[in-house]
Design a protein around this motif. Structure first.
Motif, PDB file in Angstrom:
ATOM      1  N   UNK A  85       0.823  -1.212   0.000  1.00  0.00           N
ATOM      2  CA  UNK A  85       0.000   0.000   0.000  1.00  0.00           C
ATOM      3  C   UNK A  85       0.859   1.266   0.000  1.00  0.00           C
ATOM      4  N   UNK A  86       1.955   1.263   0.756  1.00  0.00           N
ATOM      5  CA  UNK A  86       2.832   2.445   0.815  1.00  0.00           C
ATOM      6  C   UNK A  86       3.437   2.749  -0.550  1.00  0.00           C
ATOM      7  N   UNK A  87       3.760   1.727  -1.314  1.00  0.00           N
ATOM      8  CA  UNK A  87       4.299   1.919  -2.656  1.00  0.00           C
ATOM      9  C   UNK A  87       3.219   2.431  -3.606  1.00  0.00           C
ATOM     10  N   UNK A  88       1.986   1.960  -3.407  1.00  0.00           N
ATOM     11  CA  UNK A  88       0.870   2.417  -4.242  1.00  0.00           C
ATOM     12  C   UNK A  88       0.643   3.915  -4.103  1.00  0.00           C
ATOM     13  N   UNK A  89       0.847   4.429  -2.909  1.00  0.00           N
ATOM     14  CA  UNK A  89       0.644   5.856  -2.689  1.00  0.00           C
ATOM     15  C   UNK A  89       1.613   6.703  -3.497  1.00  0.00           C
ATOM     16  N   UNK A  90       2.788   6.156  -3.787  1.00  0.00           N
ATOM     17  CA  UNK A  90       3.792   6.897  -4.532  1.00  0.00           C
ATOM     18  C   UNK A  90       3.586   6.799  -6.040  1.00  0.00           C
ATOM     19  N   UNK A  91       2.778   5.817  -6.494  1.00  0.00           N
ATOM     20  CA  UNK A  91       2.546   5.647  -7.929  1.00  0.00           C
ATOM     21  C   UNK A  91       1.601   6.711  -8.449  1.00  0.00           C
ATOM     22  N   UNK A  92       1.940   7.235  -9.599  1.00  0.00           N
ATOM     23  CA  UNK A  92       1.043   8.141 -10.303  1.00  0.00           C
ATOM     24  C   UNK A  92       0.794   7.526 -11.678  1.00  0.00           C
ATOM     25  N   UNK A  93      -0.459   7.282 -11.975  1.00  0.00           N
ATOM     26  CA  UNK A  93      -0.783   6.654 -13.256  1.00  0.00           C
ATOM     27  C   UNK A  93      -0.942   7.740 -14.316  1.00  0.00           C
ATOM     28  N   UNK A  94       0.021   7.841 -15.192  1.00  0.00           N
ATOM     29  CA  UNK A  94      -0.013   8.822 -16.269  1.00  0.00           C
ATOM     30  C   UNK A  94      -0.702   8.184 -17.482  1.00  0.00           C
ATOM     31  N   UNK A  95      -2.002   8.398 -17.586  1.00  0.00           N
ATOM     32  CA  UNK A  95      -2.821   7.833 -18.662  1.00  0.00           C
ATOM     33  C   UNK A  95      -2.790   6.309 -18.682  1.00  0.00           C
TER      34      UNK A  95
END
Length: 125
Positions: A85-95
């Motif tokens: 979950x902590x890693x998911x918070x850092x992900x930004x889905x660019x399109x």
């Protein structure tokens, strides 16, 4: 990750590249979970389940281009990618939309952040 999931994703991609309107697949629990996530995210128009254990998927097109043509498998049976979950918070889905298998079923990145869940990264669109 099972081979039938890989075959399911490849079948969706091939049908969308061939500009088919519908695809038939065999029914199993995990395929239905993936279809629900794809439908909620707007990647398919819908699906129907018949009595003979087949699922008919209605593909979505935008301006004569399939929205599934850039679907890409991330995890394989020999190389599974788990995301906390902590890693998911850092992900930004660019399109891109990430689809993750969690204990709540298959969810996209936004739903995982809302439910505070990590899991197995399956594929992205």
């Amino acid at each position: 990750m099972k081979n039938n999931i890989i075959n399911f994703i490849i079948k969706l991609k091939n049908a969308s590249l061939a500009k088919h309107l519908t695809v038939l697949i065999n029914k199993d629990f995990f395929s239905i979970s993936i279809l629900k996530a794809l439908y909620k995210s707007g990647y398919i128009q819908g699906y129907t389940i018949s009595e003979n254990s087949q699922i008919k998927i209605y593909l979505r097109y935008s301006y004569h281009k399939s929205v599934l043509q850039k679907i890409k498998l991330v995890s394989t049976p020999s190389h599974k990618i788990f995301i906390k979950y902590n890693t998911l918070l850092q992900l930004k889905s660019l399109n891109k939309t990430f689809f993750i298998s969690t204990d709540l079923g298959v969810l996209n990145l936004y739903e995982c952040k809302l439910n505070k869940r990590g899991g197995l990264l399956l594929f992205l669109c």
